[in-house]
Design an enzyme around this catalytic site. Structure first.
Site, PDB file in Angstrom:
ATOM      1  N   CYS A 269      57.798 -57.269  47.266  1.00 18.77           N
ATOM      2  CA  CYS A 269      58.097 -55.840  47.080  1.00 18.77           C
ATOM      3  C   CYS A 269      59.039 -55.599  45.896  1.00 18.77           C
ATOM      4  O   CYS A 269      58.757 -54.772  45.024  1.00 18.77           O
ATOM      5  CB  CYS A 269      58.645 -55.229  48.365  1.00 18.77           C
TER       6      CYS A 269
ATOM      7  N   HIS B 257      63.191 -53.649  52.034  1.00 17.09           N
ATOM      8  CA  HIS B 257      61.882 -53.341  51.448  1.00 17.09           C
ATOM      9  C   HIS B 257      62.048 -52.210  50.443  1.00 17.09           C
ATOM     10  O   HIS B 257      62.887 -51.319  50.618  1.00 17.09           O
ATOM     11  CB  HIS B 257      60.874 -52.937  52.532  1.00 17.09           C
TER      12      HIS B 257
ATOM     13  N   HIS C 111      53.574 -49.864  46.842  1.00 17.79           N
ATOM     14  CA  HIS C 111      54.428 -50.982  47.235  1.00 17.79           C
ATOM     15  C   HIS C 111      53.589 -52.203  47.541  1.00 17.79           C
ATOM     16  O   HIS C 111      52.367 -52.122  47.684  1.00 17.79           O
ATOM     17  CB  HIS C 111      55.313 -50.606  48.436  1.00 17.79           C
TER      18      HIS C 111
END
Length: 352
Positions: free
Chosen positions: A267, A315, A327
């Site tokens: 990520c 994240h 993402h």
């Protein structure tokens, strides 16, 4: 970074080797056990399995962030160690030249019938002791004393460099051990997730794959921005637009822990690569990236903003407008468009 005497040999591994290794880890299960057991959990519904898998992926991503942070520190320690060793080598060459000059002076004096005490430093096994003697101070000539003092200073500088290099080497070994621990944690959690997924009926596993593939290209029912409209209309500036455009160009790329592109990402690796393409350097980890710009509220979000999730900030995605982001989710799904409310929102940062 400093010029080197020898080609750099990275003991921890560069981006290419790192990506190859992580792709192999993501694509194949290992034999590492999780929580001491490899047995399947009976009587779980598909929803329960998915919830457990999602939790494991979140924990694996948090461990990945720690791995990435340790990798950054290991790389920095390795670079400092190399710089110190290069500097010590240069100073040693200089010291040897100075000693050669003193040796020439000593040889000339010896041929003339005597060796000045100041020049005995070139032959002394303990120059500090000799230099401190009163006899040397009384008898050394001014020019020779200056030369010997220079040698003495260089000896001390080299010893200081060697001491600093030893400290950096110890730090590097500690970071490498930390990397191994985090890698073991990540692998174990990914293994546990794969074992849980294997309990799902084939049709449920297939539906998850199909959903991930669909979402990577279309998102949900709300239409996402295209790269063109993001750059020309909604993005606050050209650099943010370039980062969004890069993220769009990577839709469908696989998630691989530790990867920063160009063909696979985790990520924070995706957001780092997106802004690198726009000429902006971001830190490697999510917990550092959230401090890389100006914090903005959810209501202020604009395309190009970084959006962060979970209370421990584990994240990150890049906002593209209309409540959506691009993402790199986890090993079961490629880089894709997703709504920002699919995970617990923790904050946002405007990089430019």
């Amino acid at each position: 970074m400093a010029a080197h005497r020898k080609p750099r040999q990275r003991s921890v591994g560069g981006n290419t080797a790192r990506t190859a290794a992580t792709i192999a880890l993501a694509g194949a299960a290992t034999a590492t056990a999780f929580d001491g057991t490899g047995h399947a959990e009976p009587n779980l519904t598909p929803a329960q399995v998915k919830a457990k898998v999602d939790k494991l992926y979140q924990e694996a991503e948090a461990a990945t962030d720690k791995y990435n942070g340790a990798m950054e520190k290991a790389d920095a320690a390795e670079e400092r160690l190399k710089t110190l060793r290069d500097e010590a080598a240069r100073k040693t060459d200089k010291l040897n030249s100075a000693r050669d000059a003193l040796g020439s002076m000593a040889a000339a004096q010896y041929r003339e019938g005597g060796l000045d005490p100041s020049l005995q430093l070139a032959l002394s096994s303990d120059p500090d002791h000799y230099l401190d003697s009163a006899e040397f101070v009384d008898r050394a000539g001014t020019r020779q004393a200056a030369s010997v003092a220079s040698v003495r200073r260089q000896l001390r500088e080299i010893e200081q460099l060697r001491g600093a290099a030893h400290i950096e080497l110890t730090s590097l070994k500690s970071r490498q051990a930390e990397l191994k621990r985090h890698k073991k944690t990540i692998t174990a959690k990914l293994d546990a997730a794969r074992r849980l997924l294997s309990q799902l009926p084939p049709e449920d596993r297939a539906s998850d794959v199909q959903r991930a593939s669909r979402d990577s290209s279309t998102g949900d029912s709300r239409a996402p921005l295209t790269p063109t409209t993001a750059g020309e209309v909604s993005a606050p500036n050209s650099r943010a637009a370039a980062a969004v455009s890069y993220a769009y160009s990577k839709l469908g790329s696989p998630y691989v822990w530790g990867a920063t592109g160009p063909d696979a990402f985790d990520c924070s690796g995706l957001t780092q690569a997106a802004y690198r393409s726009a000429g902006i350097s971001l830190p490697r980890t999510t917990y550092a990236q959230i401090d890389a710009g100006r914090r903005v509220s959810r209501s202020e979000l604009q395309p190009g903003d970084l959006v962060f999730f979970y209370s421990a900030i584990s994240h990150v995605g890049i906002y593209i407008g209309n409540g959506q982001m691009i993402h790199a989710p986890n090993p079961t799904a490629p880089v894709r468009v997703a709504p920002i409310d699919e995970m617990p929102f923790a904050g946002a940062t405007r990089v430019v």
